[in-house]
Design an enzyme around this catalytic site. Structure first.
Site, mmCIF file in Angstrom:
data_model
loop_
_atom_site.group_PDB
_atom_site.id
_atom_site.type_symbol
_atom_site.label_atom_id
_atom_site.label_comp_id
_atom_site.label_asym_id
_atom_site.label_seq_id
_atom_site.Cartn_x
_atom_site.Cartn_y
_atom_site.Cartn_z
ATOM 1 N N ARG A 139 0.713 -1.063 -0.140
ATOM 2 C CA ARG A 139 0.042 -0.086 -0.012
ATOM 3 C C ARG A 139 0.944 1.360 -0.019
ATOM 4 N NH1 ARG A 139 -3.201 -1.766 5.182
ATOM 5 N NH2 ARG A 139 -1.069 -2.456 5.510
ATOM 6 N N LYS A 165 3.125 -20.335 5.782
ATOM 7 C CA LYS A 165 2.421 -20.383 7.222
ATOM 8 C C LYS A 165 2.342 -19.162 7.683
ATOM 9 C CE LYS A 165 4.954 -21.190 10.683
ATOM 10 N NZ LYS A 165 6.142 -21.162 11.817
ATOM 11 N N HIS A 169 9.509 -23.993 4.712
ATOM 12 C CA HIS A 169 11.053 -23.734 4.598
ATOM 13 C C HIS A 169 12.018 -24.578 4.871
ATOM 14 C CE1 HIS A 169 11.554 -21.939 8.501
ATOM 15 N NE2 HIS A 169 12.835 -22.005 8.442
ATOM 16 N N LYS A 178 15.805 -27.003 3.109
ATOM 17 C CA LYS A 178 17.069 -26.992 3.844
ATOM 18 C C LYS A 178 17.741 -28.289 3.084
ATOM 19 C CE LYS A 178 15.787 -24.911 8.001
ATOM 20 N NZ LYS A 178 16.649 -23.630 8.161
ATOM 21 N N GLU A 182 15.967 -23.602 19.602
ATOM 22 C CA GLU A 182 16.429 -22.412 19.230
ATOM 23 C C GLU A 182 16.859 -21.643 20.598
ATOM 24 O OE1 GLU A 182 14.078 -20.395 15.952
ATOM 25 O OE2 GLU A 182 12.586 -21.309 17.121
ATOM 26 N N ASP A 239 3.405 -23.394 15.539
ATOM 27 C CA ASP A 239 4.329 -22.668 14.974
ATOM 28 C C ASP A 239 5.319 -23.624 14.369
ATOM 29 O OD1 ASP A 239 5.767 -20.161 14.117
ATOM 30 O OD2 ASP A 239 7.117 -20.863 15.718
ATOM 31 N N HIS A 248 6.919 -27.873 10.434
ATOM 32 C CA HIS A 248 8.459 -28.285 10.227
ATOM 33 C C HIS A 248 8.847 -29.372 10.738
ATOM 34 C CE1 HIS A 248 8.569 -23.946 9.103
ATOM 35 N NE2 HIS A 248 9.074 -23.393 10.220
ATOM 36 N N LYS A 262 12.169 -22.485 22.242
ATOM 37 C CA LYS A 262 12.911 -21.074 22.149
ATOM 38 C C LYS A 262 13.791 -20.938 23.531
ATOM 39 C CE LYS A 262 9.864 -19.587 18.602
ATOM 40 N NZ LYS A 262 10.565 -19.301 17.305
HETATM 41 P P1 NDP Z 1 4.983 -7.677 7.349
HETATM 42 O O1 NDP Z 1 3.958 -6.984 8.234
HETATM 43 O O2 NDP Z 1 6.423 -7.267 7.727
HETATM 44 O O3 NDP Z 1 4.643 -7.223 6.040
HETATM 45 C C1 NDP Z 1 3.472 -7.312 5.529
HETATM 46 C C2 NDP Z 1 3.399 -6.665 3.864
HETATM 47 O O4 NDP Z 1 2.245 -6.651 3.169
HETATM 48 C C3 NDP Z 1 3.969 -5.199 3.850
HETATM 49 O O5 NDP Z 1 4.574 -5.010 2.913
HETATM 50 C C4 NDP Z 1 2.795 -4.440 3.966
HETATM 51 O O6 NDP Z 1 2.986 -3.297 3.113
HETATM 52 C C5 NDP Z 1 2.038 -5.399 2.897
HETATM 53 N N1 NDP Z 1 0.553 -5.196 3.139
HETATM 54 C C6 NDP Z 1 -0.236 -5.242 4.036
HETATM 55 N N2 NDP Z 1 -1.531 -4.987 3.880
HETATM 56 C C7 NDP Z 1 -1.722 -4.768 2.398
HETATM 57 C C8 NDP Z 1 -2.927 -4.602 1.960
HETATM 58 N N3 NDP Z 1 -4.116 -4.473 2.221
HETATM 59 N N4 NDP Z 1 -2.546 -4.427 0.554
HETATM 60 C C9 NDP Z 1 -1.204 -4.688 -0.334
HETATM 61 N N5 NDP Z 1 -0.118 -4.604 0.635
HETATM 62 C C10 NDP Z 1 -0.373 -5.082 1.754
HETATM 63 O O7 NDP Z 1 4.756 -9.204 7.482
HETATM 64 P P2 NDP Z 1 5.797 -10.325 7.328
HETATM 65 O O8 NDP Z 1 6.626 -9.837 6.067
HETATM 66 O O9 NDP Z 1 6.694 -10.712 8.287
HETATM 67 O O10 NDP Z 1 5.168 -11.665 7.005
HETATM 68 C C11 NDP Z 1 4.249 -11.960 5.724
HETATM 69 C C12 NDP Z 1 3.684 -13.236 5.597
HETATM 70 O O11 NDP Z 1 4.481 -14.131 5.763
HETATM 71 C C13 NDP Z 1 2.585 -13.557 6.695
HETATM 72 O O12 NDP Z 1 1.602 -14.351 6.355
HETATM 73 C C14 NDP Z 1 3.767 -14.170 7.668
HETATM 74 O O13 NDP Z 1 2.867 -15.058 8.561
HETATM 75 C C15 NDP Z 1 4.745 -14.888 6.779
HETATM 76 N N6 NDP Z 1 5.872 -15.573 7.545
HETATM 77 C C16 NDP Z 1 6.672 -14.520 7.864
HETATM 78 C C17 NDP Z 1 7.842 -15.068 8.456
HETATM 79 C C18 NDP Z 1 8.874 -13.933 8.433
HETATM 80 O O14 NDP Z 1 10.014 -14.176 8.792
HETATM 81 N N7 NDP Z 1 8.734 -12.525 8.549
HETATM 82 C C19 NDP Z 1 8.369 -16.194 8.425
HETATM 83 C C20 NDP Z 1 7.141 -17.145 7.824
HETATM 84 C C21 NDP Z 1 6.213 -16.900 7.409
HETATM 85 P P3 NDP Z 1 2.062 -1.986 3.104
HETATM 86 O O15 NDP Z 1 1.562 -1.934 4.715
HETATM 87 O O16 NDP Z 1 2.608 -0.801 2.635
HETATM 88 O O17 NDP Z 1 0.839 -2.303 2.562
HETATM 89 C C1 BG6 Z 2 9.387 -20.186 11.545
HETATM 90 C C2 BG6 Z 2 8.762 -20.173 12.969
HETATM 91 O O1 BG6 Z 2 8.607 -20.859 10.925
HETATM 92 O O2 BG6 Z 2 10.687 -21.087 11.925
HETATM 93 C C3 BG6 Z 2 9.716 -19.285 13.893
HETATM 94 O O3 BG6 Z 2 7.661 -19.180 12.848
HETATM 95 C C4 BG6 Z 2 11.230 -20.131 14.028
HETATM 96 O O4 BG6 Z 2 9.221 -19.496 15.244
HETATM 97 C C5 BG6 Z 2 11.689 -20.390 12.655
HETATM 98 O O5 BG6 Z 2 12.045 -19.410 14.596
HETATM 99 C C6 BG6 Z 2 12.866 -21.354 12.605
HETATM 100 O O6 BG6 Z 2 13.520 -21.412 11.417
HETATM 101 P P1 BG6 Z 2 14.937 -21.785 11.250
HETATM 102 O O7 BG6 Z 2 15.203 -21.837 9.656
HETATM 103 O O8 BG6 Z 2 15.864 -20.451 11.789
HETATM 104 O O9 BG6 Z 2 15.246 -22.809 12.003
#
Ligand code: NDP
Ligand code: BG6
Length: 486
Positions: free
Chosen positions: A51, A150, A180, A184, A218, A237, A242, A333
């Site tokens: 957005r 996930k 993910h 690995k 972890e 989680d 995993h 954790k």
């Molecule tokens: P974030 O909150 O960091 O990012 C969300 C993204 O979505 C931002 O780019 C945001 O940008 C965008 N967004 C939110 N609402 C909208 C909308 N209505 N329209 C368009 N874009 C939108 O989340 P994460 O990156 O951490 O996670 C993303 C997904 O991946 C989730 O489902 C999470 O559970 C999953 N996930 C994340 C992991 C991680 O390590 N971060 C690991 C495993 C899974 P903006 O606000 O500008 O719109």
């Molecule tokens: C994610 C979990 O899927 O895997 C986290 O949401 C966790 O809680 C992570 O820390 C672990 O991944 P890795 O690759 O670091 O072992």
């Protein structure tokens, strides 16, 4: 020994949530690595969507900063960075606003025949609405793929609802559900180890194996993810996905061929053969505070939370191969070490010819996922030297990086994203697998709910709660120490 680069066709990868944490830390650095390796062909486009009001030039700058932070150790010249940035586009779009999609669809239609992958790196509530908007905008062709990650639901009912919503727009062969762990290096090696070595398969069963331990430990806490984690806990989680995948690959029958559906069929059979877990065969824990960090409660922001940051459980697979062999799973954790491994302990030889005074342990095979990916086979040999017969346990250690001339081990996301582009679903979960795994874990949660017990507190830097040790001790076994050594 070097990694080979298998060419792919030019593609469009659309990252919904292209400015989010996952995109910055994993997806974009992974793509950059593949670009640096020469795998991303000219004409490919990586289109960030969010957005946030940003131009393509601003997005390129944004990605450059993310690469400095998360791919900074990757040796790459300025021209490689510049080349990668040329692939990047950005579209400002609130996906919930049906009228705002035109700019994105116009951009996509400029390259209508390219392989197209929609990566939904946004919160899960947006998965179904985005799929529907894509269909309404008529940008879903049979060559399109959708990638989700996930949490794929919170329980069986929500996972079924998500699968049904996606199925109204995409065929199952177009849906790539990322775990993910499947990307690995060692996890893939598990299949090779089992099915390419004549030595192991004959003893890979209840006749020869005493038990299996699967550990994902972890050192980090839940950090600033309390909002998500406290509604999830270690069972949802980590175990549902995993650890379940590791269990499946360890226990499954040989697939007919190395093809996605043959492998997924075998994994599904394992999940369906899992017995419900008895309440007294699960242990839940929560970490306390130490001098460095706050407690689970501090991080979760809820002093009354009973959500588990640690779980240990004993699983049984009721089938011909594994009848009577316990699979002990644990994950948590703020534990003593960061360590993920599968440890297979073999039974003692049927008859010992050595005097009772000579003690020796059982053979075990350790498959290490991280750190230091590799395999260790523990053998019993005679301790060299005079002075009586003494037996010792000697690790035959194979670290992949050192054994294979320091070959670079790729990040899981690099492999998985390129598999999406290639159209190879082998390392992705099928909808029925995900649902079966929820069904099994839901029953564990239902028992916890009914029994109403509490998570046991444990100190950071330990192996978890005492009850987890007792879970093994009462079977006359013990967990492997949480140390990253053979
Ligand atoms: P974030 O909150 O960091 O990012 C969300 C993204 O979505 C931002 O780019 C945001 O940008 C965008 N967004 C939110 N609402 C909208 C909308 N209505 N329209 C368009 N874009 C939108 O989340 P994460 O990156 O951490 O996670 C993303 C997904 O991946 C989730 O489902 C999470 O559970 C999953 N996930 C994340 C992991 C991680 O390590 N971060 C690991 C495993 C899974 P903006 O606000 O500008 O719109
Ligand atoms: C994610 C979990 O899927 O895997 C986290 O949401 C966790 O809680 C992570 O820390 C672990 O991944 P890795 O690759 O670091 O072992």
């Amino acid at each position: 020994m070097v990694s080979r680069v298998i060419p792919v066709e030019p593609f469009d990868l659309i990252i919904f949530g292209g400015t989010g944490d996952l995109a910055r830390r994993k997806i974009l650095p992974g793509l950059f690595q593949r670009f640096r390796a020469g795998q991303i062909p000219a004409g490919s486009r990586i289109i960030g969507v969010a957005r946030n009001d940003m131009t393509a030039a601003q997005y390129r700058k944004f990605v450059n900063t993310a690469l400095d932070e998360f791919a900074g150790n990757v040796p790459a010249g300025k021209e490689v960075r510049a080349g990668f940035k040329q692939c990047l586009e950005f579209v400002t779009l609130d996906v919930a606003d049906a009228k705002a999609w035109r700019k994105l669809t116009t951009l996509l239609n400029k390259n209508a025949n390219a392989i197209r992958a929609y990566y939904l790196s946004v919160k899960p509530d947006l998965f179904a609405p985005i799929a529907q908007q894509l269909a309404a905008a008529k940008v879903v062709q049979p060559t399109c793929r959708i990638v989700i990650e996930k949490p794929l639901g919170r329980d069986l009912a929500s996972a079924q609802a998500l699968n049904s919503a996606l199925a109204t727009v995409f065929d199952e062969t177009q849906i790539y559900r990322i775990d993910h762990y499947l990307g690995k290096e060692t996890v893939q090696n598990l299949m090779v180890l089992r099915f390419a070595n004549a030595l192991l398969e004959p003893v890979w069963n209840a006749r020869h194996i005493d038990h299996v331990q699967i550990t994902v430990a972890e050192t980090v806490g839940i950090g600033d993810r309390g909002g998500y984690y406290d509604r999830s806990g270690a069972l949802r989680d980590m175990v549902q996905n995993h650890l379940m995948q590791l269990l499946c690959l360890t226990a499954m029958e040989p697939p007919v061929r190395l093809e996605a559906d043959f492998i997924r069929d075998e994994k599904l059979k394992v999940i369906r053969a899992l017995d419900p877990v008895a309440l007294n065969e699960t242990v839940r824990g929560q970490y306390r505070a130490d001098s460095v960090e706050g407690s689970y409660h501090d991080h979760a922001g809820d002093a009354a939370s009973n959500t588990e940051s640690f779980i240990a459980l004993k699983a049984h697979i009721s089938n011909w191969r594994w009848s009577g062999v316990p699979f002990y799973l644990r994950t948590g954790k703020r534990l003593r070490a960061r360590l993920s491994e599968i440890a297979v302990t073999f039974k003692d030889p049927p008859h010992s010819i050595f005097p009772k005074t000579v003690s020796y342990g059982a053979n075990s095979l350790i498959i290490r996922l991280q750190p230091d990916e590799g395999i260790t086979q523990h053998m019993i040999i005679k301790e060299p030297g005079l002075g009586g017969l003494r037996l010792v346990d000697v690790p035959l250690d194979m670290s992949f990086a050192t054994s294979l001339n320091g070959v670079e081990i790729a990040e899981a996301y690099e492999r998985l994203i390129m598999d999406v582009i290639r159209g190879d679903q082998t390392l992705f979960m099928r909808g029925d697998e995900v649902e079966a795994a929820w069904d099994w874990t839901d029953r564990i949660r239902a028992q916890w709910r009914e029994a109403g017990g509490k998570s046991q507190l444990y100190d950071p830097g330990t192996s978890g709660p005492d009850d987890a040790l007792a879970l093994m001790h009462r079977d006359g076994r013990s967990w492997r120490p949480l140390e990253s050594q053979p």
